[in-house]
Design a protein around this motif. Structure first.
Motif, PDB file in Angstrom:
ATOM      1  N   ARG A   1       0.793  -1.468   0.392  1.00 54.64           N
ATOM      2  CA  ARG A   1      -0.060  -0.212   0.100  1.00 54.64           C
ATOM      3  C   ARG A   1       1.285   1.466   0.258  1.00 54.64           C
ATOM      4  NH1 ARG A   1      -1.311   3.868   2.465  1.00 54.64           N
ATOM      5  NH2 ARG A   1       0.010   3.069   4.597  1.00 54.64           N
ATOM      6  N   ALA A   2       1.996   0.717   0.812  1.00 55.31           N
ATOM      7  CA  ALA A   2       2.755   2.397   0.771  1.00 55.31           C
ATOM      8  C   ALA A   2       3.510   2.726   0.037  1.00 55.31           C
ATOM      9  CB  ALA A   2       4.096   2.336   2.629  1.00 55.31           C
ATOM     10  N   CYS A   3       3.830   1.261  -0.890  1.00 53.93           N
ATOM     11  CA  CYS A   3       4.919   1.681  -2.172  1.00 53.93           C
ATOM     12  C   CYS A   3       4.196   2.757  -3.541  1.00 53.93           C
ATOM     13  CB  CYS A   3       5.051   0.251  -2.256  1.00 53.93           C
ATOM     14  SG  CYS A   3       6.856  -0.283  -1.809  1.00 53.93           S
ATOM     15  N   LYS A   4       2.676   1.949  -3.582  1.00 52.57           N
ATOM     16  CA  LYS A   4       1.774   2.074  -4.477  1.00 52.57           C
ATOM     17  C   LYS A   4       0.843   3.538  -4.365  1.00 52.57           C
ATOM     18  CE  LYS A   4      -1.062  -1.936  -6.082  1.00 52.57           C
ATOM     19  NZ  LYS A   4      -2.499  -2.690  -5.978  1.00 52.57           N
ATOM     20  N   SER A   5       1.525   3.938  -2.716  1.00 54.36           N
ATOM     21  CA  SER A   5       0.850   5.477  -2.883  1.00 54.36           C
ATOM     22  C   SER A   5       1.658   6.043  -2.696  1.00 54.36           C
ATOM     23  CB  SER A   5       0.084   5.732  -1.470  1.00 54.36           C
ATOM     24  OG  SER A   5       0.950   5.767  -0.819  1.00 54.36           O
ATOM     25  N   GLY A   6       3.266   5.580  -3.083  1.00 56.92           N
ATOM     26  CA  GLY A   6       4.096   6.789  -1.970  1.00 56.92           C
ATOM     27  C   GLY A   6       4.736   7.285  -0.379  1.00 56.92           C
ATOM     28  N   GLU A   7       3.734   6.808   0.221  1.00 60.39           N
ATOM     29  CA  GLU A   7       3.785   6.869   1.482  1.00 60.39           C
ATOM     30  C   GLU A   7       5.240   6.347   1.984  1.00 60.39           C
ATOM     31  OE1 GLU A   7      -0.012   6.125   3.679  1.00 60.39           O
ATOM     32  OE2 GLU A   7      -0.855   7.122   2.022  1.00 60.39           O
ATOM     33  N   ASP A   8       5.370   7.099   2.972  1.00 56.33           N
ATOM     34  CA  ASP A   8       6.290   6.791   4.405  1.00 56.33           C
ATOM     35  C   ASP A   8       6.048   5.417   4.582  1.00 56.33           C
ATOM     36  OD1 ASP A   8       7.916   6.466   7.274  1.00 56.33           O
ATOM     37  OD2 ASP A   8       8.639   8.275   5.690  1.00 56.33           O
TER      38      ASP A   8
END
Length: 137
Positions: A27-34
């Motif tokens: 999820r974080a990789c898809k959204s570019g989040e920390d």
């Protein structure tokens, strides 16, 4: 688990936490989040694996915990951690889980240990009883 091995309650939780960490990484990789949430889930899973180990497992349980720790370390590496940092993080978290489930002996003691002086010879006998007999001429 095979051969009716015990399954500590923390072991399924550790497996589930690893799965949560993988989903969070995706999820974080898809959204570019920390990736801090992923790292925290991995740390929690390693702590649970350490707790499970200290609660008692046998051969297959130990192998499963070893595989979990390897997966946790690899997942931390996927978040950008260096191999030695990832291994150290998993090791420390697992150690904290072990200590939480089974604190070190000294931490459980209510009073200080008194050291007895060393006594030579067999217990209950006086040391002078072990001297070689003297010859009388």
């Amino acid at each position: 688990m095979q051969y009716d091995e015990p399954v500590p309650p923390a072991l399924p939780d550790a497996v589930a936490r690893l799965g949560d960490a993988v989903r969070e990484l995706k999820r974080a990789c898809k959204s570019g989040e920390d990736l801090d949430r992923t790292r925290e889930l991995v740390r929690q899973g390693a702590e649970l694996a350490g707790r499970a180990w200290s609660q008692g497992v046998r051969a297959y349980g130990e192998a499963m915990i070893s595989d979990l720790r390897t997966g946790q370390s690899e997942l931390l590496r996927a978040t950008g951690c260096r191999p030695e940092d990832a291994n150290g993080t998993v090791r420390r978290a697992a150690g904290a889980g072990e200590a939480e489930a089974r604190p070190p002996v000294r931490a459980r003691m209510s009073r200080p240990v008194r050291r007895r002086p060393a006594v030579r010879g067999a217990p209950g006998r006086r040391p002078d009883m072990f001297r070689p007999p003297t010859r009388v001429a």
